[in-house]
Enzyme design. Sequence first.
Site, PDB file in Angstrom:
ATOM      1  N   GLU A   1      -0.036  -1.053   5.800  1.00  0.00           N
ATOM      2  CA  GLU A   1       1.047  -0.507   6.628  1.00  0.00           C
ATOM      3  C   GLU A   1       0.905   0.993   6.829  1.00  0.00           C
ATOM      4  O   GLU A   1       1.185   1.519   7.912  1.00  0.00           O
ATOM      5  CB  GLU A   1       2.400  -0.830   5.982  1.00  0.00           C
ATOM      6  CG  GLU A   1       3.610  -0.532   6.877  1.00  0.00           C
ATOM      7  CD  GLU A   1       4.123   0.891   6.742  1.00  0.00           C
ATOM      8  OE1 GLU A   1       4.933   1.314   7.617  1.00  0.00           O
ATOM      9  OE2 GLU A   1       3.744   1.602   5.792  1.00  0.00           O
TER      10      GLU A   1
ATOM     11  N   ASP B   1       0.849  -1.189   0.000  1.00  0.00           N
ATOM     12  CA  ASP B   1       0.000   0.000   0.000  1.00  0.00           C
ATOM     13  C   ASP B   1       0.883   1.236   0.000  1.00  0.00           C
ATOM     14  O   ASP B   1       2.073   1.178   0.349  1.00  0.00           O
ATOM     15  CB  ASP B   1      -0.944   0.003   1.200  1.00  0.00           C
ATOM     16  CG  ASP B   1      -0.228  -0.022   2.541  1.00  0.00           C
ATOM     17  OD1 ASP B   1       0.775  -0.756   2.659  1.00  0.00           O
ATOM     18  OD2 ASP B   1      -0.649   0.688   3.465  1.00  0.00           O
TER      19      ASP B   1
END
Length: 501
Positions: free
Chosen positions: A180, A115
């Site tokens: 994350e 991400d």
Amino acid sequence: MLLLEAGRSSSSSASGLENQIFQYIDLHQNEFIKILKEWVAVESDSVQPRLTQEVTRMMEIAAARLQALGATVELAQLGTSQLPDGQSLLLPPLILAELGKDPQKPTVCFYGHLDVQPAKKEDGWETDPYTLTESDGNLYGRGASDNKGPVLAWINAVETFKALKLDMPVNFKFIIEGLEEVGSPGLEKLIKDKNQLFFSDVDYIVISDNLWLSNRKPALTYGTRGSICFFVEVQGGERDLHSGTFGGIIHEPITDLIALLDSLVDISGRILIPGIYDDVSILTEEEKKLYESVEFDVEGHKNISGVKKFLYDNKEEILMNMWRYPSLSIHGIEGAFHEPGIKTVIPIRVIGKFSIRLVPHMNISIVEHQVKQYLEDIFSKRSSPNKLMVSVPLSAVPWLADINNTLYTAAKGAIKTVFGQDPDMIRDGSTIPIARMFQNITKKSVMMFPIGDADAGEHSQNEKISRSNYFQGTKLFATFFLEIAKLHEQLQEASTMKTTN
């Protein structure tokens, strides 16, 4: 260009097998860039709920690539999250993958995330952030360095062994997430749930999600600071008051708060809370030498910050106060008027916000008690009728690794082979919970193994990874596989001999 030349010139110290691997990587640069371009094109922004499907698509693309290498892949579900409007959002899955189960070989688990932070061209990007663009030897795009580039470099290194039909030197496991950038919800629980199964045969855990300290010299990270955040609330009456009517006759909450905040550090930046330094480890000569050898541009760091002067003048003191000593920073005051113009009211309730960066051996509970006790003592001396409340909304423990263990020894050897020099041994002054999380739960050796240089622009406009770092990083990971396999075998043989004797 310097890094590429360094990598090539160091090949004289590489073995025939390593040179074969390096040649394959060099010949397939365009292919590896094409894959990175495809990955960067996926707008896997986990911050914006509307893009959750794109994060999920990114995880599925990565899972398919690992499956193509022969890995067994599980897309583990992390449940749902509730949005501010009350709707429920299915979280993107997390990848758990495994390649190889040879009991004679060590098992290395790699952590990464796919991400990214939000990015728009109008935010100041020179190019479309989701179109990988090469310019002046750099590959620009959101996620190029944080963290799609390093994840792909590791996978490309594994693929190189597969393509050359070489025996895999280690068993591989992967844990790759897509959340994350929003705090990794569900990750800690999953690690705990999988600890007796997925992690039971793991020997080493490698994280490549940070940067070098320099633009020229490779680095290994062996420590991060923790943090503890504080809210200091001072409450007066029930409502804001007119300063013309009540100014000068009451104990103003914001005056109390500013006095409290002003008591926390002196003009040299030293924290004034009694006992706060008691558990900080004593600086040894061995550790001191690590700071002396680190390549660090003080003036460059000063320019990045935009300040004219640091609290310390020499490199060693700056690094030590960034990494191995605690620091206290004040972040803001909630409840005070902050809009343009002037509002002549006395705010009746204000909250000061500050944090302390913790270093190894500092205990969160002890620090919390020390801070609360100190602020209560200072407040009592003011004889104020206002109410004081001190709370801790967030905390995270620091992390420190043994730089002489097998994992770091193997990485140092790999860096020497690929770059022809020893790495900087660095810490990170920020808080990166994942390393400590893995270490605490799995009890395995953990290492942070960056391949991006200092000006990669993570989270910023024009994020990049240099072309050289991408391919030298791929070579570095491949060489590391060989090094860790060799050292692990030596360790096993030594252990067998000791048992026999």
